[in-house]
Design an enzyme around this catalytic site. Structure first.
Site, PDB file in Angstrom:
ATOM      1  N   SER A 298       0.801  -1.232   0.000  1.00 15.82           N
ATOM      2  CA  SER A 298       0.000   0.000   0.000  1.00 15.82           C
ATOM      3  C   SER A 298       0.830   1.276   0.000  1.00 15.82           C
ATOM      4  O   SER A 298       0.269   2.363  -0.177  1.00 15.82           O
ATOM      5  CB  SER A 298      -0.937   0.018   1.201  1.00 15.82           C
TER       6      SER A 298
ATOM      7  N   LYS B 128       0.330   3.586  -2.811  1.00 14.55           N
ATOM      8  CA  LYS B 128      -0.873   4.418  -2.976  1.00 14.55           C
ATOM      9  C   LYS B 128      -0.562   5.920  -3.108  1.00 14.55           C
ATOM     10  O   LYS B 128      -1.149   6.589  -3.958  1.00 14.55           O
ATOM     11  CB  LYS B 128      -1.889   4.123  -1.869  1.00 14.55           C
TER      12      LYS B 128
ATOM     13  N   TYR C 190      -3.352  -2.805 -10.503  1.00 13.84           N
ATOM     14  CA  TYR C 190      -3.281  -2.636  -9.045  1.00 13.84           C
ATOM     15  C   TYR C 190      -2.395  -3.710  -8.403  1.00 13.84           C
ATOM     16  O   TYR C 190      -1.545  -3.406  -7.564  1.00 13.84           O
ATOM     17  CB  TYR C 190      -4.696  -2.649  -8.452  1.00 13.84           C
TER      18      TYR C 190
ATOM     19  N   TYR D 143      -4.069   3.309   7.723  1.00 13.89           N
ATOM     20  CA  TYR D 143      -5.334   2.569   7.802  1.00 13.89           C
ATOM     21  C   TYR D 143      -6.208   3.167   8.909  1.00 13.89           C
ATOM     22  O   TYR D 143      -6.211   4.374   9.121  1.00 13.89           O
ATOM     23  CB  TYR D 143      -5.086   1.072   8.072  1.00 13.89           C
TER      24      TYR D 143
ATOM     25  N   VAL E  65       1.276  -3.784   3.873  1.00 21.66           N
ATOM     26  CA  VAL E  65       1.193  -5.057   4.595  1.00 21.66           C
ATOM     27  C   VAL E  65       2.459  -5.909   4.527  1.00 21.66           C
ATOM     28  O   VAL E  65       2.572  -6.896   5.249  1.00 21.66           O
ATOM     29  CB  VAL E  65      -0.012  -5.919   4.149  1.00 21.66           C
TER      30      VAL E  65
HETATM   31  N1  GLU Z   1      -1.814  -6.091  -1.832  1.00 22.16           N
HETATM   32  C1  GLU Z   1      -2.550  -5.611  -0.777  1.00 22.16           C
HETATM   33  C2  GLU Z   1      -4.012  -5.740  -1.049  1.00 22.16           C
HETATM   34  O1  GLU Z   1      -4.641  -4.916  -1.596  1.00 22.16           O
HETATM   35  C3  GLU Z   1      -2.123  -4.244  -0.324  1.00 22.16           C
HETATM   36  C4  GLU Z   1      -2.621  -4.072   1.017  1.00 22.16           C
HETATM   37  C5  GLU Z   1      -1.832  -3.155   1.891  1.00 22.16           C
HETATM   38  O2  GLU Z   1      -0.625  -3.062   1.881  1.00 22.16           O
HETATM   39  O3  GLU Z   1      -2.548  -2.513   2.655  1.00 22.16           O
HETATM   40  O4  GLU Z   1      -4.574  -6.709  -0.705  1.00 22.16           O
END
Ligand code: GLU
Length: 305
Positions: free
Chosen positions: A61, A64, A189, A241, A259
Site C-alpha cells: 500500500s 498508494k 493494481y 489505515y 502489509v
Molecule cells: N496487496 C494488498 C491488497 O490490496 C495491499 C494491502 C496493503 O498493503 O494494505 O490486498
C-alpha cells in the site's frame, strides 16, 4: 545519527516478536518477522541508516501515494477529487465503505483499496500495460533507482488470492464508479502492490514529498509543490489505515504503511524516512516500525503538531 538509530533499533527489536507477518497472501507470509531496518534522507541530501535497510520487500500500500501523485499529475486536482474523495474512512484497507455510508466517489479515499483501484483507472495510457509502466517510471524517478521492478512471485500470489479486491472492483463497477475493464485495472493494481523496494527507496520517495516535489541534492522538480501538500495531507489523515488517529498522536507525521511491513514517513521540509519490519499489529501496520518512528519522533522532535 547512526548511533541513535542503532540504539533505537535495539530498543524496538523485541516488538517484532509480538507482531505477525501478513498471511492472507501466501507469498507475503514468507517475510522474516525479525527483520528491522531504517533509512533517512534529509532535504539537504544527508543519508543515515541502520539495520536491514537494503533488504528488498514489496511496496504494497505504500504505492498508494505514488498512484495518487500519478493520477494528480495526469488529471489535475479537481478531476481526481471528483472521482476519489479525501475524507478519512477510519476503516481497514480492504473495507467496503458501502456498509455504513452510501458508495459514492466522495466516500472513496485514495489510501484504501477501492480508491486506489479507481486511481489506477485514472492514470493516462493507451493500455493498462502502458499505465503501469508510467507508474513504475514515476516510482523509479522518485526513488532515484532505475533497478526497481516487480516481484513476480508476489504479483502472482496477489492475483490468485485477490478475491476481496476483485469484489471491491466489481462493486465499484456496478455503482458506475469505475470505467473500463475490471480485470485489467485489477492487474495494474496487483502489479503496483508488487513493486520491489527497500528502505532507501521509500526514504527517497518520502524526501521528495517532504521537499515539496523536488528531489534532494539535485533539486530537480518532479511534481509541483501543491501536489506535495495534497498527498501529505491525505497521508496524515488516512495513511495508517484505521490506526491513523493514534499514529498522529504518537508520531505526528504524514506516513503510509503497507502489509509487507514497509512504512514511508514524510517530515515536511526536513526528511523522508523508510522503514522495514514485516511483523504487523492487528490493524496491519508494522508493529516494530511504529515503535521505531515513535521513538525517533520524540528524539528528533519530528511531530508536526
Ligand atoms: N496487496 C494488498 C491488497 O490490496 C495491499 C494491502 C496493503 O498493503 O494494505 O490486498
Amino acid at each position: 545519527m547512526e548511533e541513535l538509530l542503532e540504539r533505537l533499533l535495539a530498543e524496538c527489536r523485541p516488538y517484532a516478536e509480538q507482531g505477525q507477518v501478513a498471511q492472507y497472501i501466501p507469498e507475503l507470509a514468507k517475510g522474516d518477522p525479525l527483520s528491522l531496518g531504517i533509512y533517512m534522507i534529509g532535504c539537504d541530501g544527508k543519508h543515515s541508516w541502520a539495520g536491514d535497510c537494503r533488504k528488498p520487500f514489496t511496496i504494497q500500500s505504500v504505492v498508494k501515494p505514488v498512484l495518487l501523485l500519478q493520477a494528480l499529475l495526469d488529471n489535475g486536482v479537481e478531476a481526481v477529487q471528483s472521482r476519489v474523495g479525501v475524507e478519512a474512512t477510519g476503516k481497514p484497507f480492504d473495507a467496503i465503505n458501502a456498509v455504513d455510508q452510501p458508495l459514492s466517489s466522495g466516500n472513496l479515499n485514495p489510501m484504501v483499496n477501492m480508491g486506489a483501484i479507481v486511481m489506477c483507472s485514472l492514470i493516462h495510457g493507451d493500455s493498462y500495460g502502458e499505465r503501469f509502466e508510467r507508474l513504475l517510471a514515476l516510482t523509479r524517478r522518485l526513488a532515484g533507482n532505475e533497478e526497481i521492478g516487480v516481484d513476480e512471485d508476489v504479483y502472482r500470489s496477489e492475483k490468485s488470492h485477490g478475491s476481496k479486491n476483485r469484489a471491491l472492483a466489481y462493486l465499484l463497477k456496478s455503482y458506475g464508479l469505475l470505467e473500463g475493464g475490471v480485470e485489467e485495472v485489477l492487474d495494474c493494481y496487483f502489479r503496483a502492490c508488487s513493486i520491489r523496494v527497500d528502505c532507501r527507496d521509500l526514504a527517497n520517495i518520502g524526501a521528495a514529498l517532504s521537499n515539496r516535489g523536488r528531489l534532494p541534492v539535485s533539486n530537480q522538480r518532479v511534481f509541483p509543490s501543491h501536489l506535495a501538500r495534497y498527498v501529505n495531507a491525505v497521508l496524515m489523515t488516512c495513511g495508517m489505515y484505521n490506526g491513523s488517529g493514534e499514529f498522529a498522536v504518537r508520531v505526528g507525521i504524514p506516513a503510509k504503511s503497507g502489509v509487507a511491513g514497509g512504512i514511508m514517513g514524510v517530515v515536511p521540509t526536513r526528511m523522508g524516512i523508510g522503514i522495514y519490519a514485516p511483523a504487523l499489529d492487528g490493524k496491519g501496520n508494522s508493529l516494530a516500525g511504529i515503535q521505531l518512528l515513535e521513538r525517533l519522533s520524540r528524539e528528533l522532535y519530528l511531530s508536526i503538531f
